[in-house]
Enzyme design. Structure first.
Site, PDB file in Angstrom:
ATOM      1  N   ASP A 180    -193.605  81.726  22.310  1.00 42.76           N
ATOM      2  CA  ASP A 180    -191.913  81.710  22.318  1.00 42.76           C
ATOM      3  C   ASP A 180    -191.521  81.243  23.839  1.00 42.76           C
ATOM      4  O   ASP A 180    -190.313  81.075  23.921  1.00 42.76           O
ATOM      5  CB  ASP A 180    -191.354  82.495  21.609  1.00 42.76           C
ATOM      6  CG  ASP A 180    -189.628  82.019  21.533  1.00 42.76           C
ATOM      7  OD1 ASP A 180    -189.659  80.798  20.969  1.00 42.76           O
ATOM      8  OD2 ASP A 180    -189.049  82.988  21.350  1.00 42.76           O
ATOM      9  N   ALA A 221    -193.460  87.801  22.474  1.00 47.71           N
ATOM     10  CA  ALA A 221    -193.418  89.667  23.449  1.00 47.71           C
ATOM     11  C   ALA A 221    -192.776  88.624  24.914  1.00 47.71           C
ATOM     12  O   ALA A 221    -191.569  88.320  24.947  1.00 47.71           O
ATOM     13  CB  ALA A 221    -193.786  90.373  23.260  1.00 47.71           C
ATOM     14  N   ARG A 222    -194.200  88.634  25.678  1.00 51.86           N
ATOM     15  CA  ARG A 222    -193.989  88.101  26.745  1.00 51.86           C
ATOM     16  C   ARG A 222    -194.921  86.546  27.334  1.00 51.86           C
ATOM     17  O   ARG A 222    -196.504  87.355  26.682  1.00 51.86           O
ATOM     18  CB  ARG A 222    -194.319  89.005  27.900  1.00 51.86           C
ATOM     19  CG  ARG A 222    -193.163  89.622  28.326  1.00 51.86           C
ATOM     20  CD  ARG A 222    -191.454  88.870  28.232  1.00 51.86           C
ATOM     21  NE  ARG A 222    -190.947  89.596  28.893  1.00 51.86           N
ATOM     22  CZ  ARG A 222    -189.538  90.040  28.019  1.00 51.86           C
ATOM     23  NH1 ARG A 222    -189.917  89.315  26.690  1.00 51.86           N
ATOM     24  NH2 ARG A 222    -188.235  90.619  28.013  1.00 51.86           N
ATOM     25  N   GLU A 269    -199.571  73.623  31.095  1.00 51.21           N
ATOM     26  CA  GLU A 269    -200.866  73.584  30.338  1.00 51.21           C
ATOM     27  C   GLU A 269    -200.888  73.720  28.701  1.00 51.21           C
ATOM     28  O   GLU A 269    -201.825  73.234  28.010  1.00 51.21           O
ATOM     29  CB  GLU A 269    -201.602  74.472  31.030  1.00 51.21           C
ATOM     30  CG  GLU A 269    -201.313  76.192  30.656  1.00 51.21           C
ATOM     31  CD  GLU A 269    -200.714  76.864  32.037  1.00 51.21           C
ATOM     32  OE1 GLU A 269    -200.715  77.766  32.160  1.00 51.21           O
ATOM     33  OE2 GLU A 269    -200.399  75.966  33.031  1.00 51.21           O
ATOM     34  N   HIS A 287    -188.448  79.376  23.408  1.00 52.40           N
ATOM     35  CA  HIS A 287    -187.566  80.687  23.852  1.00 52.40           C
ATOM     36  C   HIS A 287    -187.062  81.593  23.251  1.00 52.40           C
ATOM     37  O   HIS A 287    -185.771  81.476  23.437  1.00 52.40           O
ATOM     38  CB  HIS A 287    -187.568  80.841  25.099  1.00 52.40           C
ATOM     39  CG  HIS A 287    -187.410  82.442  25.500  1.00 52.40           C
ATOM     40  ND1 HIS A 287    -186.437  82.779  26.724  1.00 52.40           N
ATOM     41  CD2 HIS A 287    -188.170  83.359  25.220  1.00 52.40           C
ATOM     42  CE1 HIS A 287    -186.906  84.081  27.116  1.00 52.40           C
ATOM     43  NE2 HIS A 287    -187.684  84.027  26.064  1.00 52.40           N
ATOM     44  N   LEU A 288    -186.868  81.322  21.806  1.00 53.61           N
ATOM     45  CA  LEU A 288    -186.022  81.433  21.017  1.00 53.61           C
ATOM     46  C   LEU A 288    -185.623  82.544  20.392  1.00 53.61           C
ATOM     47  O   LEU A 288    -185.321  82.420  19.469  1.00 53.61           O
ATOM     48  CB  LEU A 288    -185.951  79.834  19.501  1.00 53.61           C
ATOM     49  CG  LEU A 288    -186.150  78.546  20.160  1.00 53.61           C
ATOM     50  CD1 LEU A 288    -186.382  77.566  18.605  1.00 53.61           C
ATOM     51  CD2 LEU A 288    -184.889  78.030  20.548  1.00 53.61           C
ATOM     52  N   GLY A 289    -186.213  83.838  20.774  1.00 51.66           N
ATOM     53  CA  GLY A 289    -186.673  84.972  19.680  1.00 51.66           C
ATOM     54  C   GLY A 289    -185.435  85.396  19.803  1.00 51.66           C
ATOM     55  O   GLY A 289    -184.754  85.668  18.601  1.00 51.66           O
ATOM     56  N   ALA A 290    -184.523  85.571  21.150  1.00 55.86           N
ATOM     57  CA  ALA A 290    -182.530  85.885  20.124  1.00 55.86           C
ATOM     58  C   ALA A 290    -181.882  85.316  20.599  1.00 55.86           C
ATOM     59  O   ALA A 290    -180.220  85.369  20.890  1.00 55.86           O
ATOM     60  CB  ALA A 290    -182.647  87.498  21.437  1.00 55.86           C
TER      61      ALA A 290
END
Length: 387
Positions: A255, A230-231, A260, A272-275
């Protein structure tokens, strides 16, 4: 003719929904009526007086200055659900990643390169270090039952998991789409304490930032596996690293990589492959283009994040669209101007969203050149359009 400016590459499928007879896409225009954007940062960007609407081809709008847009009467749209299938599929894949230790197993197997005929024996000898549980029969907690969360919950049911869902603001549509096998929890603690897996599908705001923190993680089952598509800011990374070190969390699949988290045992960080599917990009672009076109041409608002959703068929005459503050007496003031101008209101709708409101009416009769100025002179009116 309306001019649309794009701040990112927008799918041709979306731009194709903007009729060439009514819209012109010009990325060098300094005074567009509409902007289509994906991830470009707009907080420091000057917003021209010509700008009427911004459509974000995606769900999150953290890159758009919402307060500034509201003050200037600029409608901001997003595209909820357009990329839901892409993200949900990845989240289901994340369940398998979290369970079967696939990321370290892949890295280990790649490291066998150069061992020649010994690879087979080395695989059989070393595979036991990557043993992980099956999903069937385990409990999954889905926190946030929007378009994505519902699809993840339903898919997990089909995988044989016992699924718990939590969302105090679940919509009627989401409730209808949710499998009857999903246990709808009214107490967040029921999910936190009971589930073997937890997946987050929440919007990021002041209330949800750091949603998973030291306190919530301490209440989780020992060895819980956490997914975040989500975030990134929903999770307190310092608390997560501590929980991983203590064994409270077995795996954290996110994602949203950051310094760290990279290289930490137990963390599976995806870029960050979600969409990131061609279907998702097309769906988001099409929805964004249709939203901005309908507003510019007809005044209808669908999926706005800073103004209420207002839509009605066109009636006779001209359409008057008024963005204003949500204050008492505004409707009377607006209708008083139409009455004084000798107009007959054929159709009218008014809705509010927090401190902002939108009034749209269709009126017949002679509309003089000064009507828009008279409307705009009403205290608390932000913007007037006559279509």
């Amino acid at each position: 003719m309306y001019t649309i400016k794009t701040l990112n590459s927008i799918s041709a499928a979306g731009l194709g929904r903007l009729s060439a007879n009514l819209f012109r896409v010009d990325n060098d225009c300094e005074e567009p009526q509409g902007i289509l954007v994906r991830s470009a940062k707009m907080h420091d960007m000057p917003l021209p007086g010509s700008l009427l609407a911004i459509a974000r081809a995606g769900a999150g709008v953290n890159n758009i200055p919402l307060d500034k847009c509201s003050e200037q009467g600029i409608v901001v749209f997003n595209t909820p659900g357009a990329n839901s299938n892409a993200v949900a599929e990845l989240a289901v894949g994340g369940l398998v990643l979290a369970s079967r230790n696939l990321a370290p197993a892949l890295a280990w197997a790649a490291g066998l390169k150069g061992q020649g005929d010994a690879v087979g024996a080395l695989v059989e000898k070393g595979k036991s270090q990557f043993v992980g549980p099956e999903l069937r029969g385990k409990t999954l907690g889905v926190i946030g039952l929007g378009a994505i969360g519902v699809k993840v919950a339903n898919a997990a049911v089909h995988l044989g998991m016992d699924v718990y869902g939590y969302d105090p603001y679940i919509s009627v549509e989401a409730a209808w789409n949710l499998s009857r096998s999903v246990v709808h929890c009214v107490n967040l603690n029921d999910i936190i304490t009971k589930c073997d897996y937890i997946t987050l599908h929440l919007p990021l705001n002041a209330q949800t930032r750091g949603f998973l923190n030291g306190n919530t993680l301490a209440s989780c089952k020992q060895g819980v596996r956490v997914l975040n598509f989500a975030r990134g800011e929903l999770v307190d990374n310092a608390a997560m690293l501590s929980a991983l070190e203590q064994g409270k969390v077995a795996t954290y699949v996110t994602d949203f990589p950051c310094e760290e988290l990279l290289g930490v045992p137990g963390v599976v960080a995806l870029p960050h492959l979600g969409a990131s599917t061609p279907e998702s990009e097309d769906n988001c672009a099409v929805m964004a283009a249709e939203e901005i076109a309908d507003y510019l041409l007809n005044g209808n608002i669908t999926n706005s994040v800073n103004l209420p959703n207002v839509s009605q068929p066109r009636a006779a005459g001209r359409r008057i669209c008024v963005i204003h503050k949500n204050e008492p007496g505004l409707i009377s003031a607006i209708t008083a101007v139409t009455t004084q101008a000798g107009l007959n209101i054929e159709n009218m709708v008014n809705k509010s969203k927090k401190e902002m409101a939108y009034t749209m009416l269709d009126a017949t009769g002679p509309i003089g050149r000064d009507l828009e100025q008279q409307m705009a002179a009403i205290p608390a009116v932000v913007r007037v359009r006559i279509l």
